[in-house]
Design a protein around this motif. Sequence first.
Motif, PDB file in Angstrom:
ATOM      1  N   ALA A 224       0.843  -1.204   0.000  1.00 61.25           N
ATOM      2  CA  ALA A 224       0.000   0.000   0.000  1.00 61.25           C
ATOM      3  C   ALA A 224       0.875   1.250   0.000  1.00 61.25           C
ATOM      4  O   ALA A 224       2.041   1.216   0.425  1.00 61.25           O
ATOM      5  CB  ALA A 224      -0.911   0.006   1.219  1.00 61.25           C
ATOM      6  N   SER A 225       0.299   2.347  -0.446  1.00 60.75           N
ATOM      7  CA  SER A 225       1.038   3.614  -0.445  1.00 60.75           C
ATOM      8  C   SER A 225       1.283   4.067   0.997  1.00 60.75           C
ATOM      9  O   SER A 225       0.550   3.669   1.922  1.00 60.75           O
ATOM     10  CB  SER A 225       0.225   4.688  -1.175  1.00 60.75           C
ATOM     11  N   PRO A 226       2.294   4.905   1.217  1.00 57.23           N
ATOM     12  CA  PRO A 226       2.536   5.433   2.562  1.00 57.23           C
ATOM     13  C   PRO A 226       1.305   6.131   3.150  1.00 57.23           C
ATOM     14  O   PRO A 226       1.055   6.041   4.356  1.00 57.23           O
ATOM     15  CB  PRO A 226       3.691   6.414   2.361  1.00 57.23           C
ATOM     16  N   ALA A 227       0.523   6.800   2.298  1.00 59.83           N
ATOM     17  CA  ALA A 227      -0.671   7.497   2.786  1.00 59.83           C
ATOM     18  C   ALA A 227      -1.692   6.517   3.333  1.00 59.83           C
ATOM     19  O   ALA A 227      -2.325   6.776   4.376  1.00 59.83           O
ATOM     20  CB  ALA A 227      -1.289   8.326   1.658  1.00 59.83           C
ATOM     21  N   VAL A 228      -1.882   5.376   2.665  1.00 63.33           N
ATOM     22  CA  VAL A 228      -2.819   4.364   3.150  1.00 63.33           C
ATOM     23  C   VAL A 228      -2.258   3.686   4.393  1.00 63.33           C
ATOM     24  O   VAL A 228      -2.976   3.471   5.382  1.00 63.33           O
ATOM     25  CB  VAL A 228      -3.121   3.329   2.034  1.00 63.33           C
ATOM     26  N   GLN A 229      -0.983   3.354   4.381  1.00 65.05           N
ATOM     27  CA  GLN A 229      -0.375   2.710   5.546  1.00 65.05           C
ATOM     28  C   GLN A 229      -0.485   3.575   6.794  1.00 65.05           C
ATOM     29  O   GLN A 229      -0.697   3.061   7.905  1.00 65.05           O
ATOM     30  CB  GLN A 229       1.092   2.390   5.259  1.00 65.05           C
ATOM     31  N   SER A 230      -0.391   4.877   6.617  1.00 57.97           N
ATOM     32  CA  SER A 230      -0.429   5.779   7.783  1.00 57.97           C
ATOM     33  C   SER A 230      -1.792   5.795   8.462  1.00 57.97           C
ATOM     34  O   SER A 230      -1.903   6.202   9.621  1.00 57.97           O
ATOM     35  CB  SER A 230      -0.057   7.208   7.348  1.00 57.97           C
ATOM     36  N   GLN A 231      -2.842   5.337   7.759  1.00 60.75           N
ATOM     37  CA  GLN A 231      -4.190   5.349   8.316  1.00 60.75           C
ATOM     38  C   GLN A 231      -4.578   4.019   8.955  1.00 60.75           C
ATOM     39  O   GLN A 231      -5.674   3.893   9.513  1.00 60.75           O
ATOM     40  CB  GLN A 231      -5.201   5.688   7.216  1.00 60.75           C
ATOM     41  N   ALA A 232      -3.709   3.017   8.883  1.00 63.30           N
ATOM     42  CA  ALA A 232      -4.014   1.688   9.416  1.00 63.30           C
ATOM     43  C   ALA A 232      -3.448   1.511  10.818  1.00 63.30           C
ATOM     44  O   ALA A 232      -2.492   2.184  11.221  1.00 63.30           O
ATOM     45  CB  ALA A 232      -3.448   0.619   8.491  1.00 63.30           C
ATOM     46  N   ASP A 233      -4.032   0.568  11.548  1.00 66.80           N
ATOM     47  CA  ASP A 233      -3.522   0.237  12.881  1.00 66.80           C
ATOM     48  C   ASP A 233      -2.249  -0.591  12.804  1.00 66.80           C
ATOM     49  O   ASP A 233      -1.443  -0.586  13.745  1.00 66.80           O
ATOM     50  CB  ASP A 233      -4.579  -0.551  13.671  1.00 66.80           C
ATOM     51  N   TRP A 234      -2.073  -1.318  11.710  1.00 67.16           N
ATOM     52  CA  TRP A 234      -0.917  -2.203  11.576  1.00 67.16           C
ATOM     53  C   TRP A 234      -0.608  -2.379  10.096  1.00 67.16           C
ATOM     54  O   TRP A 234      -1.512  -2.306   9.264  1.00 67.16           O
ATOM     55  CB  TRP A 234      -1.230  -3.561  12.217  1.00 67.16           C
ATOM     56  N   VAL A 235       0.651  -2.593   9.755  1.00 65.88           N
ATOM     57  CA  VAL A 235       1.074  -2.826   8.370  1.00 65.88           C
ATOM     58  C   VAL A 235       1.674  -4.223   8.289  1.00 65.88           C
ATOM     59  O   VAL A 235       2.535  -4.587   9.099  1.00 65.88           O
ATOM     60  CB  VAL A 235       2.090  -1.769   7.897  1.00 65.88           C
ATOM     61  N   THR A 236       1.215  -5.001   7.314  1.00 63.00           N
ATOM     62  CA  THR A 236       1.683  -6.372   7.157  1.00 63.00           C
ATOM     63  C   THR A 236       2.526  -6.508   5.893  1.00 63.00           C
ATOM     64  O   THR A 236       2.899  -5.516   5.262  1.00 63.00           O
ATOM     65  CB  THR A 236       0.484  -7.340   7.144  1.00 63.00           C
ATOM     66  N   ALA A 237       2.836  -7.737   5.523  1.00 65.74           N
ATOM     67  CA  ALA A 237       3.646  -8.003   4.332  1.00 65.74           C
ATOM     68  C   ALA A 237       2.832  -7.714   3.067  1.00 65.74           C
ATOM     69  O   ALA A 237       1.605  -7.625   3.107  1.00 65.74           O
ATOM     70  CB  ALA A 237       4.111  -9.459   4.339  1.00 65.74           C
ATOM     71  N   PRO A 238       3.500  -7.574   1.928  1.00 64.07           N
ATOM     72  CA  PRO A 238       2.791  -7.316   0.673  1.00 64.07           C
ATOM     73  C   PRO A 238       1.890  -8.474   0.249  1.00 64.07           C
ATOM     74  O   PRO A 238       2.043  -9.612   0.722  1.00 64.07           O
ATOM     75  CB  PRO A 238       3.928  -7.119  -0.336  1.00 64.07           C
TER      76      PRO A 238
END
Length: 253
Positions: A224-238
């Motif tokens: 996901a783009s950095p903008a989408v990642q910044s809105q999530a509670d957690w970031v996982t693998a691609p």
Amino acid sequence: MNTNARAIFLDIDGTLIPFGAEAPCEQDRTALLRARAAGHKVLINTGRSSGFLPPVLRTADYLDGFLCGCGTQLIIGGKTLFKQEIPREALRQVLAYFLESPGEGCFFEGETALLTIQRTHPQGQMLTRADDFDTRFAGESVTKLTIWGAPTQQQRRLLAPWFDLICSERWYEAVLHGHGKGVGMEHACSALGVPVENSVAIGDSENDLDMFRHAGWSVAMGNASPAVQSQADWVTAPAGQGGIARALAHIGI
């Protein structure tokens, strides 16, 4: 209401299925099967209309249902429990505009078909006349529009009476006012008897932000783009690298 079960909502493109692939990776599929066996619910939550779902998902043994068209149609157990189709007058006006606007491609995403103007698609049928929604496709339920490029001022004026716009890099989606992936998720949780706070939303794009805002826990894919990642509670693998499996394991599913 089942206060122990989770409702897991998955975007398709770039989330469950990597771009360019035809099916999920085996690691994610196994994790979703395990989640269902434990009593959790697994649903697709996609911008695609029901007529534009990948065939591999229609009979998938790891899914309980589908939210299609950015929350405008809910299908569980093969039955449509909720649907909000675009009014015919809106379809007529949008069709007339794009027929007279060379180069401005538009997809009308329906319940059984993908209808296109200007731009072709392997799964699509071309709209060619202003009366197509009164003749050839009079019975088609259209739930969402996808329009190529960035919205022009003229397009914004045309769409404003009916639609909210969700913009991506190469296209934008027109979704009926008051709808979206998050509102659709609330309809689904109610139908499933699962509290919304027990929902998990996993996605990678701008139209997933609405379900992130409504979900009890949100996960952005590593692609996901950095903008989408910044809105999530957690970031996982691609996508395609076990990202969904890792996210579920992270919360003990």
